[in-house]
Every structure is written in C-alpha cells, then in structure tokens.
Design a protein around this motif. Structure first.
Motif, PDB file in Angstrom:
ATOM      1  N   ASP B  18       0.901  -1.067   0.130  1.00 33.80           N
ATOM      2  CA  ASP B  18       0.087  -0.005  -0.010  1.00 33.80           C
ATOM      3  C   ASP B  18       0.873   1.344  -0.103  1.00 33.80           C
ATOM      4  N   VAL B  21       2.211   1.643  -3.384  1.00 37.17           N
ATOM      5  CA  VAL B  21       1.189   2.044  -4.396  1.00 37.17           C
ATOM      6  C   VAL B  21       0.952   3.762  -4.144  1.00 37.17           C
ATOM      7  N   CYS B  25       1.716   6.693  -6.740  1.00 37.89           N
ATOM      8  CA  CYS B  25       0.716   7.879  -7.042  1.00 37.89           C
ATOM      9  C   CYS B  25       1.413   9.389  -6.813  1.00 37.89           C
ATOM     10  N   SER B  30      -0.695   5.737 -12.325  1.00 37.13           N
ATOM     11  CA  SER B  30      -1.964   5.220 -11.854  1.00 37.13           C
ATOM     12  C   SER B  30      -1.935   3.777 -11.360  1.00 37.13           C
ATOM     13  N   SER B  32      -3.254   0.761  -8.695  1.00 38.96           N
ATOM     14  CA  SER B  32      -4.282   0.600  -7.632  1.00 38.96           C
ATOM     15  C   SER B  32      -4.066  -0.496  -6.819  1.00 38.96           C
ATOM     16  N   GLY B  33      -5.024  -0.782  -5.909  1.00 34.94           N
ATOM     17  CA  GLY B  33      -4.740  -1.894  -5.040  1.00 34.94           C
ATOM     18  C   GLY B  33      -4.374  -3.287  -5.679  1.00 34.94           C
ATOM     19  N   ASP B  34      -5.039  -3.399  -6.725  1.00 34.34           N
ATOM     20  CA  ASP B  34      -5.068  -4.681  -7.559  1.00 34.34           C
ATOM     21  C   ASP B  34      -3.560  -4.938  -8.172  1.00 34.34           C
ATOM     22  N   THR B  35      -2.862  -3.878  -8.342  1.00 31.06           N
ATOM     23  CA  THR B  35      -1.705  -4.382  -9.115  1.00 31.06           C
ATOM     24  C   THR B  35      -0.798  -5.024  -8.398  1.00 31.06           C
ATOM     25  N   GLU B 213      -9.314   1.488   3.680  1.00 28.61           N
ATOM     26  CA  GLU B 213      -8.629   0.102   3.484  1.00 28.61           C
ATOM     27  C   GLU B 213      -9.573  -1.005   4.149  1.00 28.61           C
TER      28      GLU B 213
END
Lengths: 96, 255
Positions: B18, B21, B25, B30, B32-35, B213
C-alpha cells in the motif's frame, strides 16, 4: 404401505432435524451478537452504528443473480411438491 | 540538475504494497491496490529513472502551459504528479521539450526523428476511444461555456504566475522587524511549524487511507459471507429438488 411412507418418514425426519438445528443456530447467532453489541460504552455504540451502516450499504444488485437462482429453484421445488399431491402434472394432463 | 527525492532500490523493495502504491501515485502513476507488487515496483523504478532523465525546466514549461498553480521551487515528483493528471487534447503553444515531457509521463516513448505532429497524434491516442469521447464531450461543453461566459478570454490572456514561495518574506525583513534573535527564532519557528503541519497532514492522510482500506475489506467480507450463505441455500434447494424427483419417480414406478 411401508414403501409408500418411506419418503414421508424421510421428509419428516429431515424437517425435524434440520428445523431444530437451524432454529438453534439462529437463536445462538442472534444471542451472540446481541450480547456482543448490547454492552454500554462508546466503542460498542460505534461498532453497532458501523455494523448497521455496513449492512445498509450492501447492494441487492450485487446478489441479484443468486436471488434469481434461488427463486427459480424454489419455484421448481414447489411445483414438484404439488405434483406429489396430483395438483401439478396430473392437473396439467387432466386439462389437456 | 536537481535530483528528485527518490527512494533507493532497497528501501523501495522493503516498502509494503500500500505504501508502494501511494508512493507511485505521488510520482504520477495510476496504480491500484490490485496491481501486483512486482509490477508496481517495476513501474515505480521506471518512473524514477524517467524523472531523473527529465529536465525540470521542460516540466515547468508544461506546468506553465497548462496553467497549473505551482511554486517555482516545486520538485520533479510534484510536477510529475500534477502533469500526469492532465490529458490535454491539443498541444498548441507547448514547447517541444514540454511535449516530450508530456509524452514521457503519458507512457509514450519518443522515437528519434519523429515529427512533432506524429508525436502529438500518438499522444492523443493513448487514452483509447473512451478518452477521445471524453475529450470530445469536454470540448463541446467548453465551447458552450466559453460562449456563455464572455470574460473567459480575458482571464486566459494573463501571464502565468507561480505560486508565492514559502520564503517570500525574507529573513532580512524579519530581523528588521524583531531583531536578530527574534527574526531568526521567527524563521525557525515558521519552518518547524510548517514541518509539523506537513507531517500531521501526512499522518492524517495515512490514517484515512488505512480506514478506507479496512472499510473496503469489511465490505468484501460481508459480500463474501452473504454469497456463502446464499450458496448453502442453493445447494439445499438443489438437494431437495433431487430428492423430490426421486420420490416422484418412486411413486410413478410404484403405481
């Protein structure tokens, strides 16, 4: 005669066992959460409100397909039960 | 050339996802948490290398052209973050080096010997059809609003001005007003206050992100539980139907 009551016995046994189990589990669940959240205190009140907001924010559309499947399955089950009493296929055949 | 405040490779590797990420940013990526973690790490490193290779004056060209409010002393990371949020449809008036920066931050690799118009064309294609439609909609809306608001042209004609720097009031004037010790103390206090304020804002932002989160995870847990319960209900119904069918078949055979 014995053979005819086989499924009836099964249904009754299942209904009693499953019904009792489900009732006990439901009461236990409600009691557990009631005890956990009914305590006085700021943190419990906060948790209570947050839990409510979490429940309220759940979206029906998210589970729409699941509910649809359950509805169809329930309809099929009701139709099959009606057929056991001669109100389903028998009635339909009779009318045709 | 000034270097951006980059995190070193080992410290980047140690960062939790996190945090990584969030750091990405701040570099204008760009993420996201899914990366996946490795992918995010590679993207952050590539962006750091890109920022190191970029000319800060070229980045300021873009910022001036986009008329973004920024201090002259802003670092490359901040400039990259601001520029990455903008997706201009037209590039008239932007310097060539500024266009290179815009292309680099948009993920468009410059090709040697490529004409400016070709680069602009490639840059416009980055967002796909969705971005094109969005630009068209905004362009139409912009034309409409420009017609309604007659003074917009006057505002555009003003020269760009940077935001005032923090050190706008010089230490000389501080000392003039309150003496040597008082002036220095005031300046130090101001710097310390700014630092504490910045850190508190940062901490608050992190706490907010953590709470978001947690909220997101609890929401996922709720949805998972409901799905699980519904699955049990479905399986029960399917089993009941099978038994009912069996019973019906039995009745039919018996009769």
């Amino acid at each position: 005669m014995v053979a005819a009551s086989l499924f009836d016995v099964y249904r009754w046994c299942l209904a009693i066992v499953v019904g009792t189990y489900a009732t006990i589990r439901l009461i236990s669940f409600v009691f557990y959460w009631r005890v956990a959240l009914d305590r006085p205190g700021r943190s419990e009140a906060l948790a209570r409100r947050y839990l409510m907001s979490l429940l309220v924010r759940s979206r029906f559309r998210r589970f729409f397909f699941d509910f649809l499947q359950i509805g169809v399955l329930a309809a099929v089950l009701v139709y099959l039960l009606l057929m056991h009493h001669g109100d389903g296929v028998g009635a339909a055949h009779g009318s045709s | 050339m000034d270097r951006p405040e980059v995190a070193s490779a080992p410290s980047l590797f140690k960062l939790p996802k996190d945090e990584l990420v969030r750091y990405g940013c701040t570099l204008g990526l760009s993420l996201s948490g899914d990366t996946p973690h490795e992918e995010a790490l590679a993207m952050v490193r590539r962006r750091q290398e890109l920022l190191l290779s970029m000319d800060r004056e070229a980045m300021l060209d873009v910022v001036r052209w986009l008329r973004l409010p920024v201090r002259r002393s802003a670092n490359k990371e901040h400039l990259a973050q601001l520029i990455s949020q903008q997706h201009p449809a037209h590039h008239e008036g932007l310097s060539d080096r500024g266009l290179g920066v815009l292309a680099g931050l948009s993920g468009v690799e410059p090709v040697s010997g490529e004409s400016r118009s070709a680069l602009e064309r490639r840059l416009r294609k980055t967002g796909g059809v969705g971005a094109k439609l969005r630009r068209f909609r905004r362009s139409a809306m912009g034309s409409l609003v420009a017609k309604l608001v007659s003074s917009s042209n006057i505002a555009d004609s003003h020269d760009y001005r940077y935001l005032p720097e923090d050190e706008a009031q010089s230490i000389k004037s501080d000392i003039e007003q309150t003496g040597l010790v008082g002036g220095v103390a005031r300046r130090l206090r101001g710097v310390a206050d700014d630092y504490v304020r910045e850190k508190l804002d940062e901490i608050e932002q992190r706490i907010d992100q953590k709470l978001d989160e947690i909220d997101r995870r609890l929401g996922e847990w709720r949805d998972r539980e409901v799905t699980h319960r519904l699955l049990i209900l479905k399986l029960t119904l399917v089993f009941s139907i099978l038994v009912a069918l069996l019973s019906l078949l039995y009745d039919y055979v018996r009769s």
